[in-house]
Design a protein around this motif. Sequence first.
Motif, PDB file in Angstrom:
ATOM      1  N   GLU A 180       3.073  24.710   3.550  1.00 14.05           N
ATOM      2  CA  GLU A 180       2.956  24.324   4.950  1.00 14.05           C
ATOM      3  C   GLU A 180       1.667  24.868   5.555  1.00 14.05           C
ATOM      4  OE1 GLU A 180       6.464  25.767   6.838  1.00 14.05           O
ATOM      5  OE2 GLU A 180       7.797  24.363   5.800  1.00 14.05           O
ATOM      6  N   ALA A 181       1.324  24.345   6.710  1.00 13.55           N
ATOM      7  CA  ALA A 181       0.111  24.768   7.412  1.00 13.55           C
ATOM      8  C   ALA A 181       0.129  26.278   7.643  1.00 13.55           C
ATOM      9  CB  ALA A 181      -0.008  24.040   8.741  1.00 13.55           C
ATOM     10  N   GLY A 182      -1.027  26.897   7.395  1.00 11.15           N
ATOM     11  CA  GLY A 182      -1.164  28.327   7.621  1.00 11.15           C
ATOM     12  C   GLY A 182      -0.846  29.194   6.428  1.00 11.15           C
ATOM     13  N   GLU A 183      -0.238  28.627   5.392  1.00  8.15           N
ATOM     14  CA  GLU A 183       0.067  29.423   4.204  1.00  8.15           C
ATOM     15  C   GLU A 183      -1.204  29.758   3.438  1.00  8.15           C
ATOM     16  OE1 GLU A 183       3.379  28.739   1.605  1.00  8.15           O
ATOM     17  OE2 GLU A 183       4.235  27.278   2.998  1.00  8.15           O
ATOM     18  N   LEU A 184      -1.234  30.952   2.858  1.00  5.88           N
ATOM     19  CA  LEU A 184      -2.370  31.379   2.063  1.00  5.88           C
ATOM     20  C   LEU A 184      -2.230  30.824   0.647  1.00  5.88           C
ATOM     21  CD1 LEU A 184      -4.934  33.183   1.901  1.00  5.88           C
ATOM     22  CD2 LEU A 184      -3.433  34.999   1.036  1.00  5.88           C
ATOM     23  N   ILE A 185      -3.276  30.135   0.179  1.00  8.58           N
ATOM     24  CA  ILE A 185      -3.282  29.558  -1.164  1.00  8.58           C
ATOM     25  C   ILE A 185      -4.457  30.133  -1.937  1.00  8.58           C
ATOM     26  CG2 ILE A 185      -3.537  27.433  -2.505  1.00  8.58           C
ATOM     27  CD1 ILE A 185      -2.268  25.919  -0.215  1.00  8.58           C
ATOM     28  N   ARG A 186      -4.171  30.670  -3.109  1.00  7.60           N
ATOM     29  CA  ARG A 186      -5.216  31.128  -4.023  1.00  7.60           C
ATOM     30  C   ARG A 186      -5.184  30.258  -5.276  1.00  7.60           C
ATOM     31  NH1 ARG A 186      -3.307  36.296  -2.144  1.00  7.60           N
ATOM     32  NH2 ARG A 186      -4.941  37.428  -1.006  1.00  7.60           N
ATOM     33  N   ASP A 187      -6.353  29.932  -5.796  1.00  2.25           N
ATOM     34  CA  ASP A 187      -6.437  29.036  -6.955  1.00  2.25           C
ATOM     35  C   ASP A 187      -7.421  29.623  -7.971  1.00  2.25           C
ATOM     36  OD1 ASP A 187      -6.407  26.922  -8.710  1.00  2.25           O
ATOM     37  OD2 ASP A 187      -6.665  25.369  -7.185  1.00  2.25           O
ATOM     38  N   GLU A 188      -6.970  30.622  -8.703  1.00  2.00           N
ATOM     39  CA  GLU A 188      -7.832  31.304  -9.668  1.00  2.00           C
ATOM     40  C   GLU A 188      -8.318  30.369 -10.772  1.00  2.00           C
ATOM     41  OE1 GLU A 188     -10.164  34.064 -11.550  1.00  2.00           O
ATOM     42  OE2 GLU A 188      -9.313  34.100  -9.509  1.00  2.00           O
ATOM     43  N   PRO A 189      -7.481  29.461 -11.331  1.00  2.44           N
ATOM     44  CA  PRO A 189      -8.007  28.544 -12.347  1.00  2.44           C
ATOM     45  C   PRO A 189      -9.189  27.708 -11.827  1.00  2.44           C
ATOM     46  CG  PRO A 189      -5.623  28.515 -12.397  1.00  2.44           C
ATOM     47  CD  PRO A 189      -6.004  29.306 -11.198  1.00  2.44           C
ATOM     48  N   LEU A 190      -9.110  27.256 -10.586  1.00  2.00           N
ATOM     49  CA  LEU A 190     -10.217  26.475 -10.031  1.00  2.00           C
ATOM     50  C   LEU A 190     -11.453  27.345  -9.839  1.00  2.00           C
ATOM     51  CD1 LEU A 190     -11.058  23.688  -8.994  1.00  2.00           C
ATOM     52  CD2 LEU A 190     -10.307  24.375  -6.710  1.00  2.00           C
ATOM     53  N   ALA A 191     -11.280  28.596  -9.396  1.00  2.00           N
ATOM     54  CA  ALA A 191     -12.421  29.508  -9.248  1.00  2.00           C
ATOM     55  C   ALA A 191     -13.123  29.707 -10.587  1.00  2.00           C
ATOM     56  CB  ALA A 191     -11.946  30.851  -8.694  1.00  2.00           C
ATOM     57  N   GLN A 192     -12.354  29.886 -11.658  1.00  2.00           N
ATOM     58  CA  GLN A 192     -12.953  30.074 -12.979  1.00  2.00           C
ATOM     59  C   GLN A 192     -13.661  28.806 -13.465  1.00  2.00           C
ATOM     60  OE1 GLN A 192     -10.138  31.717 -15.782  1.00  2.00           O
ATOM     61  NE2 GLN A 192      -9.495  33.339 -14.390  1.00  2.00           N
ATOM     62  N   THR A 193     -13.099  27.655 -13.142  1.00  2.00           N
ATOM     63  CA  THR A 193     -13.738  26.393 -13.532  1.00  2.00           C
ATOM     64  C   THR A 193     -15.063  26.219 -12.809  1.00  2.00           C
ATOM     65  OG1 THR A 193     -11.604  25.352 -13.987  1.00  2.00           O
ATOM     66  CG2 THR A 193     -13.459  23.888 -13.557  1.00  2.00           C
ATOM     67  N   TYR A 194     -15.072  26.490 -11.508  1.00  2.00           N
ATOM     68  CA  TYR A 194     -16.331  26.397 -10.759  1.00  2.00           C
ATOM     69  C   TYR A 194     -17.376  27.374 -11.316  1.00  2.00           C
ATOM     70  CZ  TYR A 194     -14.214  23.649  -6.917  1.00  2.00           C
ATOM     71  OH  TYR A 194     -13.622  22.683  -6.147  1.00  2.00           O
ATOM     72  N   GLU A 195     -16.945  28.576 -11.685  1.00  2.00           N
ATOM     73  CA  GLU A 195     -17.888  29.532 -12.275  1.00  2.00           C
ATOM     74  C   GLU A 195     -18.457  28.977 -13.575  1.00  2.00           C
ATOM     75  OE1 GLU A 195     -16.411  33.930 -10.756  1.00  2.00           O
ATOM     76  OE2 GLU A 195     -15.396  33.030 -12.482  1.00  2.00           O
ATOM     77  N   HIS A 196     -17.616  28.351 -14.367  1.00  2.00           N
ATOM     78  CA  HIS A 196     -18.066  27.730 -15.619  1.00  2.00           C
ATOM     79  C   HIS A 196     -19.096  26.637 -15.336  1.00  2.00           C
ATOM     80  CE1 HIS A 196     -17.788  26.088 -19.696  1.00  2.00           C
ATOM     81  NE2 HIS A 196     -17.567  24.893 -19.158  1.00  2.00           N
ATOM     82  N   ILE A 197     -18.811  25.776 -14.349  1.00  3.14           N
ATOM     83  CA  ILE A 197     -19.739  24.687 -14.002  1.00  3.14           C
ATOM     84  C   ILE A 197     -21.036  25.250 -13.416  1.00  3.14           C
ATOM     85  CG2 ILE A 197     -20.057  22.687 -12.486  1.00  3.14           C
ATOM     86  CD1 ILE A 197     -17.044  22.145 -12.808  1.00  3.14           C
ATOM     87  N   ALA A 198     -20.933  26.337 -12.660  1.00  3.69           N
ATOM     88  CA  ALA A 198     -22.137  26.970 -12.116  1.00  3.69           C
ATOM     89  C   ALA A 198     -23.012  27.523 -13.231  1.00  3.69           C
ATOM     90  CB  ALA A 198     -21.749  28.091 -11.150  1.00  3.69           C
ATOM     91  N   ARG A 199     -22.373  27.985 -14.294  1.00  3.14           N
ATOM     92  CA  ARG A 199     -23.108  28.615 -15.400  1.00  3.14           C
ATOM     93  C   ARG A 199     -23.690  27.577 -16.363  1.00  3.14           C
ATOM     94  NH1 ARG A 199     -19.283  31.419 -16.729  1.00  3.14           N
ATOM     95  NH2 ARG A 199     -18.475  30.286 -18.538  1.00  3.14           N
ATOM     96  N   VAL A 200     -22.879  26.596 -16.778  1.00  2.00           N
ATOM     97  CA  VAL A 200     -23.317  25.666 -17.829  1.00  2.00           C
ATOM     98  C   VAL A 200     -23.801  24.331 -17.289  1.00  2.00           C
ATOM     99  CG1 VAL A 200     -21.722  26.740 -19.447  1.00  2.00           C
ATOM    100  CG2 VAL A 200     -21.043  24.627 -18.291  1.00  2.00           C
ATOM    101  N   GLY A 201     -23.512  24.033 -16.013  1.00  2.00           N
ATOM    102  CA  GLY A 201     -23.986  22.788 -15.408  1.00  2.00           C
ATOM    103  C   GLY A 201     -22.877  21.753 -15.254  1.00  2.00           C
ATOM    104  N   TRP A 202     -23.114  20.815 -14.347  1.00  5.74           N
ATOM    105  CA  TRP A 202     -22.103  19.816 -13.999  1.00  5.74           C
ATOM    106  C   TRP A 202     -21.807  18.824 -15.126  1.00  5.74           C
ATOM    107  CZ3 TRP A 202     -23.737  14.779 -14.265  1.00  5.74           C
ATOM    108  CH2 TRP A 202     -25.118  14.556 -14.204  1.00  5.74           C
ATOM    109  N   ARG A 203     -22.713  18.663 -16.071  1.00  6.58           N
ATOM    110  CA  ARG A 203     -22.485  17.690 -17.156  1.00  6.58           C
ATOM    111  C   ARG A 203     -21.318  18.071 -18.052  1.00  6.58           C
ATOM    112  NH1 ARG A 203     -27.813  17.612 -15.935  1.00  6.58           N
ATOM    113  NH2 ARG A 203     -28.787  15.539 -15.685  1.00  6.58           N
TER     114      ARG A 203
END
Length: 510
Positions: free
Chosen positions: A179-202
């Motif tokens: 529901e609105a206002g709930e705190l959501i953490r998404d560690e798998p997505l954070a790690q994926t973005y770090e991977h894309i930041a490191r190796v590139g979007w391709r």
Amino acid sequence: MTVPAAIAAPNLAAAHAGRAVAHAGGNAVDIALAAMLTAMTNEPGLVSSMGSAFITVWTAGEEPEVIDGNVVMAGLGRPRSAFGGGLHEVTSTYGGGVRLMAGHGSVAVPGAWSGMGTAHERHGRVDWSEVLAPAIAQAREGYRLGPAAATYLALVGHDIYGWCEDSAALLVPGGRVVEAGELIRDEPLAQTYEHIARVGWRDVYTGEIGRRMVADMDAHGGLVSTQDLERFAAQVRDPLRLDVGAWDLATNPPPSVGGPMLALMLGALTRRARADWSDIIDIQRRVLGYRVGHHDVSPDLEEAGWRALEAAQRYGLAGLPTSPSTAHVSVVDAEGNACAFTASSGYGSGAVVPGTGLQLNNSLGELELNRLGVHALPPGAPLASNMAPTVGRTPDGRVLAIGSPGADRITTALMQVLGQGCLHEAPLQQAVDAPRVHVQVGGALGGTVVVDHESDPGIEAAIAASGLPGHDHGPRSMYFGGVGAAYRREDGALEAAGDPRRAGAALVTG
């Protein structure tokens, strides 16, 4: 060195992400990418990075361009027997009733990462990792679910996001929709973005992420194949140009549907000069009637778009034959660079690339964009799109970036805001706040014509005079989009306008 910029984004965290990149020396394109990636993180259900992206860029002293990262039909190399599967039907009460398809079979080849990567390579100023940093922090540290995403998830959370283990863990934990206002953490997505930041979007297309996606498709009846991902590349297109008042506007060209329909509406509005609500309803009815009856069932959307524009140029609207889920960021910086970025993942498929947090689109299951039928297009064919990110300039030095989410209400929302701003010089926020109408032709209402509208006496009088039925959505309804606009005045002053319909955020960096 901070680059002053006006930023309009879907929420305050996304706007702050853009400001952080501005402080790091980013230009309008860097800022827009960072803001959108953050929205793709904290607006689950409304938008994700595994859908479509159209990015219209007009850098100072150069010609404008559109970077087309639209989704395309999947299935290259798949046997014919694979088509038609991997789908389940969902019916929602959103917007008066929407029928859609979810599941792995609803997933089109994602284009957003290619679009964003191409935009950064052509126009970015700061490092790619700098652009992704705010989204990484948002996913890891957590965000409070906003009202727009919460409203949507309340309607479809169980049906779309409850069947997939990864989606359910994030959005339907323990069988209860967040529901609105709930705190959501998404560690798998954070790690994926770090991977894309490191190796590139391709990597999304030809690396580990792409391989995981295809393996998941193989296991669950999806169509996206290795060939689909390897062959995909965002296209750089010349925009559709149109004159509206003193403004030279550039928007999404064919095969997009949104840009041509917006151009048809604005052209008719310009010819009618001081148009009132009756004119707006009539123009929308004609253009959207043509779209539903002819344009969207054409096997060649590019040819159909240019043909309609040519006919309207010669004969006006008489020359035409008769018969939710997006996000937008607008940025204009002090150097005069403009970037309008609209992204969509459809209504969401519910599927996630396993272990990555990447929510997949349901673009093949958006029935209003697949009027020839689900899985009817040949693999590699672009899907129809309502998105119309628009940038503009005037001879006296004004610069504008504007766009909106809102499915088929994108074009009608932009028609009304640009009409007021470009033709009648209305103040930016006033033009965004003003009440809106949208003529609904066919669709969920079975071929009828209904004027959806916000509460306003003038609109109600025009509807009564038209003889058409009306549906009052109340004041400032989310149904009518969420226009975001960024603006540089002729004296160089910057301003931005966010739409109260979707809790849009607007700020100016200094």
